[in-house]
Design a protein around this motif. Structure first.
Motif, short mmCIF file in Angstrom:
data_model
loop_
_atom_site.label_atom_id
_atom_site.label_comp_id
_atom_site.label_asym_id
_atom_site.label_seq_id
_atom_site.Cartn_x
_atom_site.Cartn_y
_atom_site.Cartn_z
N ALA A 108 5.32 19.47 20.69
CA ALA A 108 6.29 18.46 20.25
C ALA A 108 7.65 18.71 20.90
O ALA A 108 8.29 17.78 21.42
CB ALA A 108 6.41 18.46 18.73
N TRP A 109 8.11 19.97 20.88
CA TRP A 109 9.38 20.29 21.53
C TRP A 109 9.31 20.03 23.03
O TRP A 109 10.30 19.58 23.64
CB TRP A 109 9.79 21.73 21.26
N SER A 110 8.16 20.29 23.62
CA SER A 110 7.99 20.07 25.06
C SER A 110 8.06 18.58 25.40
O SER A 110 8.70 18.20 26.39
CB SER A 110 6.65 20.65 25.53
N VAL A 111 7.41 17.76 24.61
CA VAL A 111 7.46 16.31 24.84
C VAL A 111 8.89 15.81 24.66
O VAL A 111 9.37 14.96 25.43
CB VAL A 111 6.46 15.56 23.93
N LEU A 112 9.59 16.35 23.67
CA LEU A 112 11.00 16.01 23.49
C LEU A 112 11.81 16.40 24.73
O LEU A 112 12.63 15.62 25.23
CB LEU A 112 11.56 16.69 22.24
N ALA A 113 11.58 17.59 25.25
CA ALA A 113 12.28 18.04 26.45
C ALA A 113 11.97 17.14 27.64
O ALA A 113 12.86 16.81 28.43
CB ALA A 113 11.91 19.49 26.76
N LEU A 114 10.70 16.74 27.78
CA LEU A 114 10.33 15.84 28.87
C LEU A 114 11.06 14.51 28.76
O LEU A 114 11.49 13.93 29.76
CB LEU A 114 8.82 15.63 28.90
N GLU A 115 11.20 14.03 27.55
CA GLU A 115 11.90 12.76 27.36
C GLU A 115 13.39 12.90 27.66
O GLU A 115 14.00 12.01 28.26
CB GLU A 115 11.69 12.23 25.93
N VAL A 116 13.98 14.02 27.32
CA VAL A 116 15.38 14.28 27.67
C VAL A 116 15.52 14.37 29.20
O VAL A 116 16.48 13.82 29.77
CB VAL A 116 15.91 15.55 26.97
N LEU A 117 14.58 15.01 29.86
CA LEU A 117 14.60 15.07 31.32
C LEU A 117 14.51 13.66 31.92
O LEU A 117 15.18 13.36 32.91
CB LEU A 117 13.46 15.93 31.86
N ARG A 118 13.69 12.81 31.32
CA ARG A 118 13.59 11.43 31.80
C ARG A 118 14.93 10.73 31.68
O ARG A 118 15.34 9.97 32.57
CB ARG A 118 12.52 10.66 31.02
N LEU A 119 15.64 10.99 30.58
CA LEU A 119 16.97 10.39 30.42
C LEU A 119 17.94 10.91 31.48
O LEU A 119 18.78 10.15 31.98
CB LEU A 119 17.50 10.66 29.02
N PHE A 120 17.83 12.20 31.83
CA PHE A 120 18.67 12.76 32.90
C PHE A 120 18.38 12.07 34.23
O PHE A 120 19.30 11.74 34.98
CB PHE A 120 18.46 14.26 33.05
N VAL A 121 17.11 11.87 34.52
CA VAL A 121 16.74 11.19 35.77
C VAL A 121 17.32 9.78 35.79
O VAL A 121 17.88 9.33 36.80
CB VAL A 121 15.20 11.16 35.96
N GLY A 135 18.37 1.56 32.79
CA GLY A 135 16.94 1.40 32.62
C GLY A 135 16.56 1.07 31.18
O GLY A 135 17.40 1.03 30.28
N GLY A 136 15.29 0.86 30.97
CA GLY A 136 14.80 0.48 29.66
C GLY A 136 14.59 1.67 28.74
O GLY A 136 14.33 2.78 29.19
N PHE A 137 14.73 1.41 27.48
CA PHE A 137 14.49 2.43 26.47
C PHE A 137 13.15 2.15 25.82
O PHE A 137 12.82 1.01 25.52
CB PHE A 137 15.60 2.39 25.40
N SER A 138 12.37 3.19 25.61
CA SER A 138 11.07 3.04 24.98
C SER A 138 11.01 3.92 23.74
O SER A 138 11.37 5.10 23.79
CB SER A 138 9.97 3.44 25.96
N PHE A 139 10.55 3.34 22.65
CA PHE A 139 10.40 4.10 21.41
C PHE A 139 9.15 4.97 21.41
O PHE A 139 9.06 5.94 20.67
CB PHE A 139 10.34 3.16 20.20
N ALA A 140 8.19 4.64 22.25
CA ALA A 140 6.89 5.33 22.22
C ALA A 140 7.00 6.85 22.38
O ALA A 140 6.40 7.58 21.59
CB ALA A 140 5.96 4.73 23.27
N PRO A 141 7.74 7.38 23.36
CA PRO A 141 7.80 8.84 23.47
C PRO A 141 8.46 9.49 22.27
O PRO A 141 8.05 10.58 21.85
CB PRO A 141 8.63 9.08 24.74
#
Length: 169
Positions: A108-121, A135-141
């Motif tokens: 769960a923490w890893s998926v959260l970190a991946l989503e934060v990385l996506r926001l950085f990108v 860009g678009g925001f998605s609630f799914a992640p």
């Protein structure tokens, strides 16, 4: 366990191993691209052509995104390792253990970190070549992160109930 879930379980291990290999190839490819970018004559003008001259920070932005991609690949590797360990406990018939609850929390923490990385990108892309566009925001992640934390709690509760049951027998 019904026939469909046992078939899915039999397929899960080789699929996770395949994804691990693909992720490794991806990480090595990104690392090679990053290193190679420092040796390309005229980086980034030569590989990107006129696009680079209209966006002067694009080379640095691309390198930053590649570094984020490498970090993301390391995180995905950690997730896949934990997922494989969980699949093995299910195959052994013993999924409700404290270690799986911990694995799910880490996932769960890893998926959260991946989503934060996506926001950085997204932020880097916006700053470097698409000013003002995030860009678009998605609630799914974000929902997936919440579900993983809840599932982790379910596994922890199941492990406690099992330990209590074993203590009373």
């Amino acid at each position: 366990m019904n026939r469909t879930s046992s078939h899915a379980l039999a397929v899960a291990r080789p699929v996770i191993r395949g994804l691990t290999l693909i992720n490794l190839i991806y990480a090595v490819g990104l690392a090679a691209l990053l290193v190679w970018s420092f040796f390309i004559q005229g980086w980034p003008d030569r590989p990107l052509g006129p696009f680079a001259s209209t966006h002067p920070q694009i080379g640095n932005g691309l390198r930053a995104i590649v570094v984020i991609g490498i970090v993301g690949a390391l995180i995905v590797h950690a997730v896949l390792r934990r997922l494989l360990a969980m699949v093995d406990t299910v195959r052994d018939g013993d999924p409700f253990i404290h270690e799986n609850a911990q694995r799910l929390t880490t996932i769960a923490w890893s998926v959260l970190a991946l989503e934060v990385l996506r926001l950085f990108v997204t932020a880097i892309a916006s700053a470097v070549w698409e000013p003002g566009r995030l860009g678009g925001f998605s609630f799914a992640p974000w929902l997936a992160v919440l579900l993983l934390f809840v599932l982790s709690g379910v596994f922890a509760h199941g492990a406690r109930m099992r330990a209590d049951l074993e203590g009373t027998v």
